[in-house]
Write an enzyme that holds these catalytic residues in place. Sequence first.
Site, PDB file in Angstrom:
ATOM      1  CD  GLU A  89      16.149 114.692 -76.785  1.00  0.00           C
ATOM      2  OE1 GLU A  89      16.247 115.591 -76.794  1.00  0.00           O
ATOM      3  OE2 GLU A  89      15.282 114.773 -75.011  1.00  0.00           O
ATOM      4  CB  CYS A 126      17.820 109.446 -68.482  1.00  0.00           C
ATOM      5  SG  CYS A 126      15.907 108.137 -69.202  1.00  0.00           S
ATOM      6  CD  GLU A 133      17.787 110.305 -63.910  1.00  0.00           C
ATOM      7  OE1 GLU A 133      17.731 110.540 -65.393  1.00  0.00           O
ATOM      8  OE2 GLU A 133      16.083 110.111 -63.912  1.00  0.00           O
ATOM      9  CB  CYS A 162      11.776 107.891 -66.345  1.00  0.00           C
ATOM     10  SG  CYS A 162      13.306 106.884 -66.799  1.00  0.00           S
ATOM     11  CB  CYS A 217      15.989 106.234 -64.214  1.00  0.00           C
ATOM     12  SG  CYS A 217      16.671 106.697 -66.470  1.00  0.00           S
TER      13      CYS A 217
HETATM   14  N1  THU Z   1      15.296 112.338 -69.238  1.00  0.00           N
HETATM   15  C1  THU Z   1      15.854 112.322 -68.086  1.00  0.00           C
HETATM   16  O1  THU Z   1      17.221 112.634 -68.338  1.00  0.00           O
HETATM   17  N2  THU Z   1      15.664 111.674 -66.646  1.00  0.00           N
HETATM   18  C2  THU Z   1      14.473 111.240 -66.427  1.00  0.00           C
HETATM   19  O2  THU Z   1      14.650 111.102 -65.223  1.00  0.00           O
HETATM   20  C3  THU Z   1      13.712 112.160 -67.020  1.00  0.00           C
HETATM   21  C4  THU Z   1      13.730 112.158 -68.627  1.00  0.00           C
HETATM   22  C5  THU Z   1      15.000 113.072 -70.603  1.00  0.00           C
HETATM   23  C6  THU Z   1      14.972 112.250 -71.563  1.00  0.00           C
HETATM   24  C7  THU Z   1      14.646 112.783 -72.542  1.00  0.00           C
HETATM   25  O3  THU Z   1      16.241 113.629 -73.252  1.00  0.00           O
HETATM   26  C8  THU Z   1      13.879 114.044 -72.088  1.00  0.00           C
HETATM   27  O4  THU Z   1      14.184 114.302 -70.532  1.00  0.00           O
HETATM   28  C9  THU Z   1      12.902 114.255 -72.183  1.00  0.00           C
HETATM   29  O5  THU Z   1      11.767 112.741 -71.992  1.00  0.00           O
END
Ligand code: THU
Length: 135
Positions: A48, A57, A59, A90, A93
Amino acid sequence: MKSTKALDELFAAAAAARKNAYAPYSGFAVGAAVRAASGTVFSAANVENAAYPVGTCAEAGAIAAMVAADERRIAAILILADSSEPLMPCGACRQRIFEFAMPDTQVHSAGPGGVRASVPFAELFPRPFGPSNLG
Ligand code: THU
């Protein structure tokens, strides 16, 4: 719970990466591991940023590591988070995965205790935009 040696390896890689997740804003740590066509596993965690939309993310990081190693095919992917419902990638991704996946690429969703759900990628992304749309 389904468990094979290959799946255990994906789970372990995602769990190790997730330990290093940088998620101070959401508090939601995610680990992802992809198995490339060669069998090699690449993993990453979410990263983040104080400028929220810049965060990435798990992925995305795992796929970037795979591509940097000159691999171009995702044979399987596992994502790991501690969530009430099994986490699926998400929307952004899913688009990233589509670039390198096959319709039958298995997407495994895991919690800290193991794999909770497994679905073929085509089920998650049935009407894709992809390279063939670019004419
Ligand atoms: N996040 C992922 O790393 N992968 C996903 O498929 C869904 C969300 C992360 C993004 C963010 O840092 C946190 O999860 C909350 O959304």
